[in-house]
Design a protein around this motif. Sequence first.
Motif, PDB file in Angstrom:
ATOM      1  N   THR A  85      14.229 -55.188  89.841  1.00 31.87           N
ATOM      2  CA  THR A  85      14.290 -55.246  88.396  1.00 31.87           C
ATOM      3  C   THR A  85      13.576 -54.033  87.838  1.00 31.87           C
ATOM      4  N   HIS A  86      13.860 -53.605  86.739  1.00 34.32           N
ATOM      5  CA  HIS A  86      14.701 -54.233  85.744  1.00 34.32           C
ATOM      6  C   HIS A  86      15.466 -53.173  84.998  1.00 34.32           C
TER       7      HIS A  86
ATOM      8  N   ILE B  64       8.847 -51.324  82.526  1.00 32.22           N
ATOM      9  CA  ILE B  64       9.502 -52.582  82.873  1.00 32.22           C
ATOM     10  C   ILE B  64       8.661 -53.772  82.440  1.00 32.22           C
ATOM     11  N   SER B 108      12.067 -61.661  81.729  1.00 38.90           N
ATOM     12  CA  SER B 108      11.916 -61.015  83.039  1.00 38.90           C
ATOM     13  C   SER B 108      12.464 -61.904  84.146  1.00 38.90           C
ATOM     14  N   HIS B 112      15.757 -61.287  86.505  1.00 40.97           N
ATOM     15  CA  HIS B 112      15.647 -61.262  87.968  1.00 40.97           C
ATOM     16  C   HIS B 112      16.675 -62.177  88.591  1.00 40.97           C
ATOM     17  N   ARG B 389       5.408 -61.161  87.829  1.00 38.77           N
ATOM     18  CA  ARG B 389       5.363 -60.995  89.283  1.00 38.77           C
ATOM     19  C   ARG B 389       4.077 -61.485  89.912  1.00 38.77           C
ATOM     20  N   ARG B 451      13.110 -58.595  97.494  1.00 37.16           N
ATOM     21  CA  ARG B 451      13.535 -59.009  96.144  1.00 37.16           C
ATOM     22  C   ARG B 451      12.960 -60.367  95.740  1.00 37.16           C
ATOM     23  N   ASP B 454      10.076 -59.911  93.766  1.00 38.53           N
ATOM     24  CA  ASP B 454      10.296 -59.179  92.519  1.00 38.53           C
ATOM     25  C   ASP B 454       9.271 -58.066  92.312  1.00 38.53           C
ATOM     26  N   PRO B 455       9.092 -57.194  93.302  1.00 37.81           N
ATOM     27  CA  PRO B 455       8.095 -56.134  93.100  1.00 37.81           C
ATOM     28  C   PRO B 455       8.521 -55.175  92.014  1.00 37.81           C
ATOM     29  N   LEU B 457       8.756 -51.672  91.392  1.00 34.15           N
ATOM     30  CA  LEU B 457       8.688 -50.357  92.017  1.00 34.15           C
ATOM     31  C   LEU B 457       9.106 -49.260  91.071  1.00 34.15           C
TER      32      LEU B 457
END
Lengths: 158, 490
Positions: A85-86, B64, B108, B112, B389, B451, B454-455, B457
Amino acid sequence: MSEVLVYGYGNPGRQDDGLGIRLAQEVQDRQFQNVSVDSNYQLNAEDALAISQYDIVVFADASTNEIEGFRFSVVQPAADIAFTTHAMAPGSVVGLCHQLYCAFPKVYLLEIRGYAWGMAEGLSPEATDNLSLATSFLSPLIQNPVVERFDQAVTVSS
Amino acid sequence: MGKKITIEPVTRVEGHGKVTIHLDNDNTVTESRLHIVEFRGFERFVQGRPYWEAPVLVQRLCGICPVSHHLAAAKAIDVIVGAGTGDGLTVTADKMRRLMHYGQIFQSHALHFFHLCSPDILFGVDGDPAVRNVVGVAMEHKELAVQGVLMRKYGQEIIAATAGKKIHGTGAIPGGINKNLSIEERDAFLNGIEGNPQLTADQMVDWSETVLEFFKDYHRKNKDFIDGFASFPSSHLSIVREDGALDLYHGVIRAVDAEGNRLIDDVDYQQYDTIISEGVKKWSYMKFPYLTELGPEKGWYRVGPLARLNVCDFIDTPSAQREFEEFRAYTKGKPNGMSMHYHWARLIEILHAAEKMRELLQDPDLQGEDLVVQGRRQPSGVGVIEAPRGTLFHHYDVDQDDQITMCNLIVSTTNNNEPMNAAVNGAAVSHIQGQPEITEGMMNAVEVAIRAYDPCLSCATHAVGKMPLEVSLVDRQGNTIAVKQSNMSV
């Protein structure tokens, strides 16, 4: 007359990463008729709904590619596999727009070359010059927004 | 000849990932490592800046999850201006911030699920990459995708209304908030944003329940995968409300071990640095947090939705509580160590966030006029929040000239560093080890494991030509024999 959306994205807290946002501001300040302006950190899924309501959409983003100032291309629908995400690629937003809303705006990407990506507000001098070039390029197009004119202005094939 | 698989970044300015999987001669996995290039320059950058700028400055960290950083920094600065924590703020400020935060959690988590999780579960880990993506979901399950888009939009609009704007919001200020929620804004969220009857608080609750049922149905049909993939026991850490309720905005630090025994028993988060240490490993830029008392080998823990539901005692909204009871019963009340159950927990939190938003929107305190408090100035402050997260720590020291002299951040993805490495290894062993040929689907399995956590990055910048992740297989001699790049192409 075509309804136009100019959508800049990026992080203005990271120097030239804010180029897309700054271009959107420049367009906003000029108050073109039939031109809406939006901006955000990233493109994302809900933008498929946003662009579905326009005839012509111009995404504006900073670029690390070694281009001459800026470049303008048609965005083709795509189906990316995202790792995390995102953020969505422009092509994925267009693809989602087609699938979900059966809307087919003509979408372009205006990439503006950036050089500095540190944690600071404000553009580098080189990026400022590129922003000026890109704004001068885009302004006459959205002042008289006809798809054919946009297509003729494309600087790189997608 | 042994082999190595690498998944690595190409051009992102920072915030990118790389996975390297080493294989022996018979394709036995000998080592798996997730490398994330963590950008810690912010902590130096912020030194010398006035403390009151922090809640806005920190949004430069990440494009993000800026709301999480905004609120965590604001909570730390609350302490510095003498407003204290929790009850220190006015009810209007506290509830406006909570509404902002639950809007962030909602959008968020929704994104995801629809963007990252649903393609894998709808089309399979080894499904055709041409359709295993959000556009593929839209083609096959249009109604689900439309709901996902509108859920995301609803959360984004909540954020814009509470933070003041979409980019570099200014809603949370030292000691409070700079605006309340107008009657017009409230009515739009309750009755339909921009007149859209689907964009209401009630509809968000209904859709949250629908998507949760969708996942549970998939789980019933795919128990082996959901329960067994990248599953391993661990400790878990989060903040909880003082009475043990799930609270994503404020509370005390609690940690439990794999059996549910308390390791950290409701500690004031101002004392976080007495219970958490950060280790380093020579092969990774990202630190490895651990519970100091247990040391780096045994003290690591999970954070995020799975950890939060393992740590809390109950949820204070009725529908989410019902789902929580089912979730906890599945493991007979013991902590749940199944990585793919992060998705289940995330969807329960979506429901909780939707219920919380509806509850808050009906609360007249949001129209209050008392927005800011201040007290006796303090030299240091810690802010903690449960970001989408996981647990996010912000710590600032300031001098007599109001300048920040020290900043320490422990972000959610860093807290999950060790468990993500464990999950990567589990996926590599289950899907790559011993295989004569490495397929895209096998490589994708490694990404599926990451995934689930839900890092974050792809923080901080976004520019054309960036690429967040690359996975590589490497043989015993160090030769890369396979590479898979996850692109963000135009």
